[in-house]
Motif scaffolding. Structure first.
Motif, PDB file in Angstrom:
ATOM      1  N   ASN A 111      39.308  41.941  55.190  1.00 54.07           N
ATOM      2  CA  ASN A 111      38.002  42.019  54.526  1.00 54.07           C
ATOM      3  C   ASN A 111      37.797  40.938  53.475  1.00 54.07           C
ATOM      4  N   LEU A 112      38.670  39.934  53.473  1.00 52.52           N
ATOM      5  CA  LEU A 112      38.567  38.851  52.495  1.00 52.52           C
ATOM      6  C   LEU A 112      37.239  38.117  52.641  1.00 52.52           C
ATOM      7  N   GLU A 113      36.570  37.870  51.494  1.00 52.12           N
ATOM      8  CA  GLU A 113      35.289  37.165  51.482  1.00 52.12           C
ATOM      9  C   GLU A 113      35.368  35.804  50.784  1.00 52.12           C
ATOM     10  N   TYR A 114      36.207  35.703  49.741  1.00 50.46           N
ATOM     11  CA  TYR A 114      36.292  34.446  48.986  1.00 50.46           C
ATOM     12  C   TYR A 114      37.754  34.094  48.754  1.00 50.46           C
ATOM     13  N   LEU A 115      38.125  32.848  49.085  1.00 46.80           N
ATOM     14  CA  LEU A 115      39.492  32.372  48.935  1.00 46.80           C
ATOM     15  C   LEU A 115      39.486  31.069  48.148  1.00 46.80           C
ATOM     16  N   ASP A 116      40.217  31.050  47.034  1.00 42.84           N
ATOM     17  CA  ASP A 116      40.294  29.862  46.183  1.00 42.84           C
ATOM     18  C   ASP A 116      41.692  29.257  46.295  1.00 42.84           C
ATOM     19  N   LEU A 117      41.760  28.058  46.901  1.00 39.71           N
ATOM     20  CA  LEU A 117      43.013  27.324  47.064  1.00 39.71           C
ATOM     21  C   LEU A 117      42.931  25.952  46.387  1.00 39.71           C
ATOM     22  N   GLU A 118      42.166  25.858  45.333  1.00 40.27           N
ATOM     23  CA  GLU A 118      42.021  24.583  44.631  1.00 40.27           C
ATOM     24  C   GLU A 118      43.352  24.133  44.036  1.00 40.27           C
ATOM     25  N   ASN A 119      43.664  22.842  44.238  1.00 39.93           N
ATOM     26  CA  ASN A 119      44.845  22.231  43.635  1.00 39.93           C
ATOM     27  C   ASN A 119      46.118  23.024  43.929  1.00 39.93           C
ATOM     28  N   THR A 120      46.403  23.214  45.210  1.00 37.93           N
ATOM     29  CA  THR A 120      47.595  23.963  45.625  1.00 37.93           C
ATOM     30  C   THR A 120      48.531  23.107  46.476  1.00 37.93           C
ATOM     31  N   GLN A 121      48.446  21.796  46.334  1.00 36.51           N
ATOM     32  CA  GLN A 121      49.341  20.834  46.986  1.00 36.51           C
ATOM     33  C   GLN A 121      49.291  20.947  48.509  1.00 36.51           C
ATOM     34  N   LEU A 122      48.095  21.047  49.043  1.00 29.32           N
ATOM     35  CA  LEU A 122      47.913  21.125  50.492  1.00 29.32           C
ATOM     36  C   LEU A 122      47.659  19.735  51.068  1.00 29.32           C
ATOM     37  N   ASN A 123      48.290  19.463  52.210  1.00 28.25           N
ATOM     38  CA  ASN A 123      48.011  18.255  52.983  1.00 28.25           C
ATOM     39  C   ASN A 123      47.326  18.583  54.306  1.00 28.25           C
ATOM     40  N   ASP A 124      47.472  19.821  54.738  1.00 31.64           N
ATOM     41  CA  ASP A 124      46.892  20.266  55.996  1.00 31.64           C
ATOM     42  C   ASP A 124      46.937  21.782  56.029  1.00 31.64           C
ATOM     43  N   LEU A 125      46.283  22.385  57.009  1.00 34.35           N
ATOM     44  CA  LEU A 125      46.346  23.824  57.243  1.00 34.35           C
ATOM     45  C   LEU A 125      46.405  24.072  58.735  1.00 34.35           C
ATOM     46  N   SER A 126      47.008  25.188  59.117  1.00 34.20           N
ATOM     47  CA  SER A 126      47.238  25.484  60.530  1.00 34.20           C
ATOM     48  C   SER A 126      45.939  25.714  61.288  1.00 34.20           C
TER      49      SER A 126
END
Length: 479
Positions: free
Chosen positions: A241-256
């Motif tokens: 039921n997730l509506e909002y996800l905050d991943l700002e500045n989390t050292q991501l280069n890619d996502l699956s």
């Protein structure tokens, strides 16, 4: 008889009366205000029942009353220790307690016992809690809805920390020292809808960390050194039921690919200040198929992510997507990028509503004139309702500008026109390329099946232990 004179004196009398009444009310308010706040000149290092009783009687600001909202406000009083019976004489049914900005690292087990059936909000932010282990002050607060532990020194979490918080909806753990989120850590408080873990040091997260959080709607993980290896299908699967996800500045280069396939209520993702750098004309884009099957997604924030180009089909195949925030990126502006906003617009405007192409000597001039007209949105919505295209054009955010090629250097990507002639052929190919782009392949299907089976076994195992518990309990009662 001159009635005007009488009316004049009546008006003066009314004005004088109103002025006196206003001044009386103002004096009363000032008197109450002066009595309601007695400044505390020295910090209260050790809070006892006698000190609290004297404070509550002499200082009305400690107990704020607004209809049925009864609040104890002990914010910023320099408190280091609180005696167990501090609130024992306070008979008001308190709903909110504020103990923020003190020096607390421990609270007595039954400190909030007088309010166990009424306490809804507990604010403990900006204290010195390092752990809640063997710190049982949260026990039996069955009505608690909001718990704020932000800006403490918490470096670990345990399941037992949240025992009996059966109605907790908002848990704020922002700005602590957390490095690890263990297995099913929040399973004792399954009613959480908002979880704030931002501004910690989380680099380890169990794939089942969010198991049982079926009601979670807002998840904040910004400013943690997560890296993409922690963000797996298994991690995202329980939070349906997730509506909002905050991943700002989390050292991501890619996502699956298909990362959010289980999150069919997800509306917004914030990915700004990560590093999704891509090379021009490189077929291996970042975020390739990441948002496929996230069919409720409305907006994606990619501000300041070093993006040069987008995997156009990934975004084209999200039917609900309305906004892409692309500011502060060195964008290479191509027909692929423009297709997300202009491709469907041009196709709709070049037909008469019955699928018959219009013939124009200067197509770009005609279309450029339409692009800036307010009637365009209504026209597109009607075309969308007829089924002429499967999604409305994506807004490519104001202030996002082209870095290359030179002809569009510095131009806002949302205001570039005159591109139909040079992009028409490429757009027809994009439409064909994207048609089956988000179909699940065998590898992804196998992975999702494994996750579902693991989840099912976990539920069955939990049910078994619950049943076993009741059998043992019944046996003991019989003895």
């Amino acid at each position: 008889m001159d009635y005007s004179i009488i009316i004049y004196f009546i008006a003066i009398f009314i004005q004088i009366t109103v002025t006196f009444e206003y001044n009386d009310d103002y004096d009363v308010e000032q008197q109450v205000a002066s009595q309601s706040f007695v400044p505390i000149s020295e910090p209260i290092d050790h809070l006892s029942s006698s000190i609290f009783d004297s404070l509550s009687q002499s200082n009305l600001s400690l107990a704020s009353f607004l209809f049925t909202d009864h609040t104890i406000n002990l914010d910023g009083l320099g408190i280091s220790n609180i005696e167990p019976n501090t609130f024992v004489n306070y008979r008001v049914p308190v709903t909110t307690i504020i103990l923020a900005s003190n020096f607390l690292s421990y609270l007595p087990n039954n400190i909030f016992q007088p309010f166990s059936s009424t306490l809804i909000n507990l604010n403990l932010q900006h204290n010195q809690f390092r752990s809640l282990f063997n710190n049982y002050f949260l026990r039996h607060l069955e009505q608690l809805r909001t718990l704020d532990l932000s800006k403490n020194q918490l470096h670990e979490l345990h399941k037992q920390d949240f025992t009996d918080l059966r109605r907790l909806e908002t848990l704020i753990l922002r700005e602590n020292k957390l490095t690890c989120i263990p297995y099913a850590i929040f399973s004792r408080c399954r009613t959480i809808t908002t979880l704030d873990l931002s501004d910690n040091q989380i680099s380890i997260m169990d794939p089942n960390a969010f198991r049982s959080l079926y009601r979670l709607k807002t998840l904040l993980l910004s400013n943690n050194p997560l890296g993409q290896r922690l963000l797996t299908h298994q991690l995202m699967e329980p939070i349906k039921n997730l509506e909002y996800l905050d991943l700002e500045n989390t050292q991501l280069n890619d996502l699956s690919p298909f990362l959010f396939i289980s999150n069919q209520h997800l509306l917004s993702i914030k990915l700004r200040r990560n590093n999704f750098q891509t090379k021009v004309n490189d077929s291996s884009h970042s975020l390739q198929r990441t948002f496929c099957r996230a069919d409720s997604l409305i907006e994606i924030d990619l501000v300041s992510t070093h993006l040069r180009s987008l995997d156009v089909c990934t975004y084209d195949q999200v039917p609900s997507l309305q906004r892409l925030y692309l500011m502060n990126n060195p964008l290479h502006c191509t027909c692929d990028l423009f297709y997300l906003k202009y491709g469907d617009i041009y196709r709709v405007l070049l037909t008469d509503g019955n699928g018959v192409d219009r013939v124009h000597t200067d197509i770009d001039t005609y279309l450029d004139r339409w692009i800036s007209r307010p009637e365009l949105r209504r026209h597109l919505e009607k075309a969308h309702a007829r089924g002429d295209f499967y999604r409305l054009p994506i807004e490519l955010s104001l202030f996002a500008r082209c870095a290359t090629p030179k002809q569009w250097l510095g131009r806002e990507i949302g205001n570039i026109t005159g591109i139909f002639t040079q992009c028409q052929q490429r757009w027809s190919h994009i439409e064909q390329e994207c048609q089956n782009y988000c179909q699940l392949d065998k590898q992804i299907e196998a992975s999702m099946t494994t996750i579902k089976n693991t989840s099912l076994r976990s539920i069955q195992s939990s049910s078994f232990f619950v049943e076993l518990y009741f059998v043992v309990l019944a046996f003991r009662l019989c003895i």
